[in-house]
Design a protein around this motif. Sequence first.
Motif, PDB file in Angstrom:
ATOM      1  N   THR A 185       0.859  -1.177   0.000  1.00 43.81           N
ATOM      2  CA  THR A 185       0.000   0.000   0.000  1.00 43.81           C
ATOM      3  C   THR A 185       0.901   1.234   0.000  1.00 43.81           C
ATOM      4  O   THR A 185       2.104   1.149   0.290  1.00 43.81           O
ATOM      5  N   GLU A 186       0.319   2.389  -0.308  1.00 44.82           N
ATOM      6  CA  GLU A 186       1.097   3.620  -0.251  1.00 44.82           C
ATOM      7  C   GLU A 186       1.586   3.888   1.178  1.00 44.82           C
ATOM      8  O   GLU A 186       2.713   4.344   1.384  1.00 44.82           O
ATOM      9  N   ALA A 187       0.742   3.543   2.153  1.00 46.66           N
ATOM     10  CA  ALA A 187       1.131   3.753   3.557  1.00 46.66           C
ATOM     11  C   ALA A 187       2.320   2.877   3.938  1.00 46.66           C
ATOM     12  O   ALA A 187       3.243   3.332   4.638  1.00 46.66           O
ATOM     13  N   LEU A 188       2.336   1.643   3.458  1.00 47.85           N
ATOM     14  CA  LEU A 188       3.430   0.728   3.777  1.00 47.85           C
ATOM     15  C   LEU A 188       4.732   1.201   3.132  1.00 47.85           C
ATOM     16  O   LEU A 188       5.805   1.139   3.749  1.00 47.85           O
ATOM     17  N   LEU A 189       4.639   1.695   1.909  1.00 49.84           N
ATOM     18  CA  LEU A 189       5.829   2.233   1.245  1.00 49.84           C
ATOM     19  C   LEU A 189       6.337   3.478   1.960  1.00 49.84           C
ATOM     20  O   LEU A 189       7.543   3.682   2.090  1.00 49.84           O
ATOM     21  N   ASP A 190       5.407   4.319   2.446  1.00 51.35           N
ATOM     22  CA  ASP A 190       5.814   5.505   3.211  1.00 51.35           C
ATOM     23  C   ASP A 190       6.527   5.107   4.500  1.00 51.35           C
ATOM     24  O   ASP A 190       7.511   5.750   4.900  1.00 51.35           O
ATOM     25  N   GLU A 191       6.054   4.051   5.142  1.00 52.09           N
ATOM     26  CA  GLU A 191       6.702   3.564   6.366  1.00 52.09           C
ATOM     27  C   GLU A 191       8.107   3.061   6.066  1.00 52.09           C
ATOM     28  O   GLU A 191       9.037   3.278   6.861  1.00 52.09           O
ATOM     29  N   ALA A 192       8.253   2.385   4.933  1.00 54.02           N
ATOM     30  CA  ALA A 192       9.585   1.902   4.546  1.00 54.02           C
ATOM     31  C   ALA A 192      10.530   3.072   4.305  1.00 54.02           C
ATOM     32  O   ALA A 192      11.685   3.060   4.746  1.00 54.02           O
ATOM     33  N   LYS A 193      10.043   4.102   3.614  1.00 52.96           N
ATOM     34  CA  LYS A 193      10.865   5.300   3.374  1.00 52.96           C
ATOM     35  C   LYS A 193      11.267   5.953   4.694  1.00 52.96           C
ATOM     36  O   LYS A 193      12.420   6.361   4.877  1.00 52.96           O
ATOM     37  N   ALA A 194      10.301   6.039   5.622  1.00 53.85           N
ATOM     38  CA  ALA A 194      10.578   6.670   6.914  1.00 53.85           C
ATOM     39  C   ALA A 194      11.634   5.901   7.696  1.00 53.85           C
ATOM     40  O   ALA A 194      12.354   6.479   8.523  1.00 53.85           O
ATOM     41  N   LYS A 195      11.737   4.609   7.405  1.00 52.94           N
ATOM     42  CA  LYS A 195      12.736   3.770   8.079  1.00 52.94           C
ATOM     43  C   LYS A 195      14.110   3.912   7.433  1.00 52.94           C
ATOM     44  O   LYS A 195      15.102   3.399   7.947  1.00 52.94           O
ATOM     45  N   GLY A 196      14.161   4.616   6.291  1.00 53.10           N
ATOM     46  CA  GLY A 196      15.433   4.811   5.609  1.00 53.10           C
ATOM     47  C   GLY A 196      15.672   3.849   4.469  1.00 53.10           C
ATOM     48  O   GLY A 196      16.807   3.705   3.997  1.00 53.10           O
ATOM     49  N   VAL A 197      14.606   3.208   4.003  1.00 52.85           N
ATOM     50  CA  VAL A 197      14.712   2.289   2.867  1.00 52.85           C
ATOM     51  C   VAL A 197      14.531   3.086   1.582  1.00 52.85           C
ATOM     52  O   VAL A 197      13.596   3.882   1.452  1.00 52.85           O
ATOM     53  N   GLU A 198      15.436   2.886   0.633  1.00 55.33           N
ATOM     54  CA  GLU A 198      15.361   3.562  -0.669  1.00 55.33           C
ATOM     55  C   GLU A 198      14.343   2.835  -1.551  1.00 55.33           C
ATOM     56  O   GLU A 198      14.393   1.610  -1.680  1.00 55.33           O
ATOM     57  N   ILE A 199      13.412   3.583  -2.139  1.00 60.84           N
ATOM     58  CA  ILE A 199      12.418   2.998  -3.042  1.00 60.84           C
ATOM     59  C   ILE A 199      12.862   3.279  -4.475  1.00 60.84           C
ATOM     60  O   ILE A 199      12.989   4.438  -4.879  1.00 60.84           O
ATOM     61  N   CYS A 200      13.099   2.214  -5.234  1.00 62.05           N
ATOM     62  CA  CYS A 200      13.613   2.333  -6.594  1.00 62.05           C
ATOM     63  C   CYS A 200      12.660   1.639  -7.563  1.00 62.05           C
ATOM     64  O   CYS A 200      11.958   0.690  -7.190  1.00 62.05           O
ATOM     65  N   PHE A 201      12.681   2.078  -8.817  1.00 62.64           N
ATOM     66  CA  PHE A 201      11.769   1.517  -9.807  1.00 62.64           C
ATOM     67  C   PHE A 201      12.512   1.085 -11.070  1.00 62.64           C
ATOM     68  O   PHE A 201      13.415   1.768 -11.552  1.00 62.64           O
ATOM     69  N   VAL A 202      12.110  -0.068 -11.574  1.00 62.53           N
ATOM     70  CA  VAL A 202      12.449  -0.502 -12.921  1.00 62.53           C
ATOM     71  C   VAL A 202      11.122  -0.667 -13.661  1.00 62.53           C
ATOM     72  O   VAL A 202      10.057  -0.670 -13.048  1.00 62.53           O
ATOM     73  N   THR A 203      11.201  -0.784 -14.966  1.00 60.41           N
ATOM     74  CA  THR A 203      10.013  -1.103 -15.759  1.00 60.41           C
ATOM     75  C   THR A 203      10.307  -2.353 -16.566  1.00 60.41           C
ATOM     76  O   THR A 203      11.297  -2.402 -17.300  1.00 60.41           O
ATOM     77  N   LEU A 204       9.474  -3.364 -16.399  1.00 55.78           N
ATOM     78  CA  LEU A 204       9.505  -4.526 -17.292  1.00 55.78           C
ATOM     79  C   LEU A 204       8.060  -4.850 -17.636  1.00 55.78           C
ATOM     80  O   LEU A 204       7.242  -5.091 -16.745  1.00 55.78           O
ATOM     81  N   HIS A 205       7.743  -4.806 -18.921  1.00 62.99           N
ATOM     82  CA  HIS A 205       6.380  -5.077 -19.358  1.00 62.99           C
ATOM     83  C   HIS A 205       6.174  -6.593 -19.442  1.00 62.99           C
ATOM     84  O   HIS A 205       6.787  -7.257 -20.277  1.00 62.99           O
ATOM     85  N   VAL A 206       5.335  -7.091 -18.555  1.00 62.39           N
ATOM     86  CA  VAL A 206       5.140  -8.529 -18.400  1.00 62.39           C
ATOM     87  C   VAL A 206       4.325  -9.066 -19.559  1.00 62.39           C
ATOM     88  O   VAL A 206       3.244  -8.543 -19.867  1.00 62.39           O
TER      89      VAL A 206
END
Length: 342
Positions: A185-206
């Motif tokens: 969820t967006e909230a869970l990702l925000d919690e991860a960021k607050a903990k100092g986890v870097e959120i990174c993105f790749v794109t692969l079209h499945v």
Amino acid sequence: MNIEDFDFDLPKELIAQTPLIDRSSSRLLVMNREKRTIEHGRFTNILNYLNKGDALVLNNTKVLPARIFGTKEDTGANIELLLLTQREGDSWEVLAKPAKKVKVGTVISFGEGKLKATCTELLEHGGRLVSFSYEGIFLEVLTELGEMPLPPYIKETLDDQSRYQTVYAKEQGSAAAPTAGLHFTEALLDEAKAKGVEICFVTLHVGLGTFRPVSVEKIEEHDMHSEFYILTEQEAEKINRVKSSGGRVISVGTTSTRTLETIARDYDGAIQAASGWTNIFIYPGYKFKAIDGLITNFHLPKSTLVMLVSAFSDRDFIMEAYHQAINERYRFFSFGDAMFIY
């Protein structure tokens, strides 16, 4: 290795047919490869296993409403198309059903003529090449007329189409969802960021090849499907910064994993910005270069995906975890529960 090495008995009732109301309330099986321990919890517990300075790498592809239903202009016969890959402009590779009724020159009308497809070529794998004609913007027309292309093992209707998209889906182009990311969820990702986890993105079209069964006895002889990927300079720098600082690169899903392992340099695992097509096939014996952890769902017997997770851990440990998941009545496949391997 033999295909039978990756077989297991799965009760049909454990194949999840609908998503949970709360994305992050799914269950989580955690495998520690070094200690060879297995723990059971909830997906929200994933934060307990993430450290400051780690990176979560997510696939931000967006699923197209790629299943469309129309009629042949000359006979009125019902035809279903499943869009696979855009070739050039309005030319697409598709699967047609029933395929025998779609020949070169066949014209299919959708939405009382809002969208038309003309078959221009018969393809080797049984698919068709079609050229679309329409007024306006193609994706808007497709969104109006199309449905989500759910995997063949899901028989239930999906009332909320957004539940087959990740909350961070952005880049249109997939025929299937990167399902490990459906738990966030967006909230869970925000919690991860607050903990100092870097959120990174790749794109692969499945592509739909994800669900294509392995039909050879010796898995080394399997011909893997190709999928298009993109990794930007900005995201590559973020991942490399984490690696050089001693943080872990944790891949969310097999699609993110295949992208990173395609791009990573052999000698040091560094990531470079790149785009292209990958048909990398990861099975036991493969030496991982890029990732230190993997969040994934539970996969089909004899699938290339269960081979990939067996390569990251080992086959016997994965099979032990799968047997525990079955005994504990975990939900399997796209709308099912998750596992974290580190």
